[in-house]
Design a protein around this motif. Sequence first.
Motif, short mmCIF file in Angstrom:
data_model
loop_
_atom_site.label_atom_id
_atom_site.label_comp_id
_atom_site.label_asym_id
_atom_site.label_seq_id
_atom_site.Cartn_x
_atom_site.Cartn_y
_atom_site.Cartn_z
N ARG A 175 0.83 -1.22 0.00
CA ARG A 175 0.00 0.00 0.00
C ARG A 175 0.86 1.26 0.00
O ARG A 175 0.54 2.23 -0.67
N ARG A 176 1.95 1.24 0.77
CA ARG A 176 2.84 2.40 0.82
C ARG A 176 3.47 2.65 -0.55
O ARG A 176 3.54 3.79 -1.01
N GLN A 177 3.92 1.59 -1.21
CA GLN A 177 4.51 1.75 -2.54
C GLN A 177 3.48 2.25 -3.54
O GLN A 177 3.78 3.10 -4.37
N ALA A 178 2.26 1.76 -3.45
CA ALA A 178 1.20 2.23 -4.35
C ALA A 178 0.90 3.70 -4.10
O ALA A 178 0.71 4.47 -5.05
N LEU A 179 0.87 4.11 -2.84
CA LEU A 179 0.61 5.50 -2.51
C LEU A 179 1.73 6.40 -3.02
O LEU A 179 1.47 7.47 -3.57
N ILE A 180 2.97 5.96 -2.87
CA ILE A 180 4.10 6.74 -3.36
C ILE A 180 4.03 6.87 -4.87
O ILE A 180 4.25 7.96 -5.43
N ARG A 181 3.68 5.78 -5.56
CA ARG A 181 3.55 5.85 -7.02
C ARG A 181 2.43 6.80 -7.42
O ARG A 181 2.59 7.62 -8.33
N GLN A 182 1.29 6.73 -6.74
CA GLN A 182 0.17 7.60 -7.06
C GLN A 182 0.53 9.07 -6.83
O GLN A 182 0.22 9.93 -7.65
N LEU A 183 1.18 9.35 -5.71
CA LEU A 183 1.56 10.72 -5.42
C LEU A 183 2.59 11.24 -6.41
O LEU A 183 2.54 12.40 -6.83
N THR A 184 3.54 10.39 -6.80
CA THR A 184 4.55 10.81 -7.77
C THR A 184 3.91 11.10 -9.11
O THR A 184 4.17 12.15 -9.71
N VAL A 185 3.09 10.19 -9.59
CA VAL A 185 2.42 10.41 -10.87
C VAL A 185 1.50 11.62 -10.80
O VAL A 185 1.47 12.45 -11.72
N GLY A 186 0.78 11.77 -9.69
CA GLY A 186 -0.10 12.92 -9.53
C GLY A 186 0.66 14.23 -9.48
O GLY A 186 0.24 15.23 -10.07
N ALA A 187 1.80 14.25 -8.78
CA ALA A 187 2.59 15.48 -8.69
C ALA A 187 3.15 15.87 -10.05
O ALA A 187 3.10 17.04 -10.44
N PHE A 188 3.69 14.88 -10.79
CA PHE A 188 4.21 15.20 -12.12
C PHE A 188 3.09 15.58 -13.08
O PHE A 188 3.26 16.46 -13.93
N SER A 197 -3.39 22.46 -3.86
CA SER A 197 -3.52 21.70 -5.11
C SER A 197 -3.08 20.25 -4.92
O SER A 197 -3.74 19.33 -5.41
N LEU A 198 -1.98 20.05 -4.22
CA LEU A 198 -1.52 18.68 -3.97
C LEU A 198 -2.49 17.93 -3.08
O LEU A 198 -2.71 16.73 -3.26
N SER A 199 -3.09 18.61 -2.11
CA SER A 199 -4.08 17.95 -1.25
C SER A 199 -5.31 17.52 -2.06
O SER A 199 -5.80 16.40 -1.89
N ILE A 200 -5.78 18.41 -2.91
CA ILE A 200 -6.93 18.06 -3.74
C ILE A 200 -6.58 16.92 -4.67
O ILE A 200 -7.39 15.99 -4.87
N ALA A 201 -5.38 16.95 -5.25
CA ALA A 201 -4.97 15.86 -6.15
C ALA A 201 -4.87 14.54 -5.39
O ALA A 201 -5.31 13.49 -5.89
N ALA A 202 -4.30 14.56 -4.19
CA ALA A 202 -4.17 13.32 -3.40
C ALA A 202 -5.53 12.76 -3.02
O ALA A 202 -5.75 11.55 -3.09
N ILE A 203 -6.45 13.63 -2.65
CA ILE A 203 -7.79 13.18 -2.28
C ILE A 203 -8.51 12.58 -3.49
O ILE A 203 -9.14 11.53 -3.41
N SER A 204 -8.39 13.26 -4.64
CA SER A 204 -9.09 12.75 -5.82
C SER A 204 -8.49 11.45 -6.33
O SER A 204 -9.19 10.62 -6.88
N MET A 205 -7.18 11.25 -6.14
CA MET A 205 -6.56 10.00 -6.60
C MET A 205 -6.91 8.83 -5.70
O MET A 205 -7.02 7.70 -6.17
N THR A 206 -7.09 9.09 -4.41
CA THR A 206 -7.36 7.99 -3.50
C THR A 206 -8.86 7.73 -3.36
O THR A 206 -9.24 6.72 -2.76
N GLU A 207 -9.69 8.60 -3.90
CA GLU A 207 -11.14 8.41 -3.83
C GLU A 207 -11.54 7.25 -4.74
O GLU A 207 -11.11 7.16 -5.87
N ARG A 208 -12.38 6.41 -4.23
CA ARG A 208 -12.84 5.26 -5.02
C ARG A 208 -14.28 5.47 -5.40
O ARG A 208 -15.10 5.95 -4.62
#
Length: 117
Positions: free
Chosen positions: A37-50, A105-116
């Motif tokens: 889960r940690r690796q998936a979160l890091i990947r999602q945040l990295t892709v979202g940030a870029f 912006s990063l908070s909104i992106a993180a919330i939208s990426m983790t929302e199911r």
Amino acid sequence: MMMRDEENYGDLARLFAAEDAKLEAAPFTAGVMKRVRRQALIRQLTVGAFGFLGAVIALLQLPELLSAFVGVDHTVTSALALARTEINEAATSNPMWLAIIIGASLSIAAISMTERA
């Protein structure tokens, strides 16, 4: 001789089965899944940030791109250019505004990426 070896191996098999029954798989599974889960979160945040960085760069280039087209209203391009200059002025006068915008912006992106859905 063959019968004696089977008895010894049978004892070992029962011993290993008893030891395996004592061990719970839940802590091991939880540890492995925590890393996954940690690796998936890091990947999602990295892709979202870029992706967000790319969107910001594209947004900053949008007025010049839209001004090349005749059919686009001048108010849209002037509003985008004005917004860009106001953001630049706010960032140079007080860099905390830029940090607040980036953090929100990063908070909104993180919330939208983790929302199911």
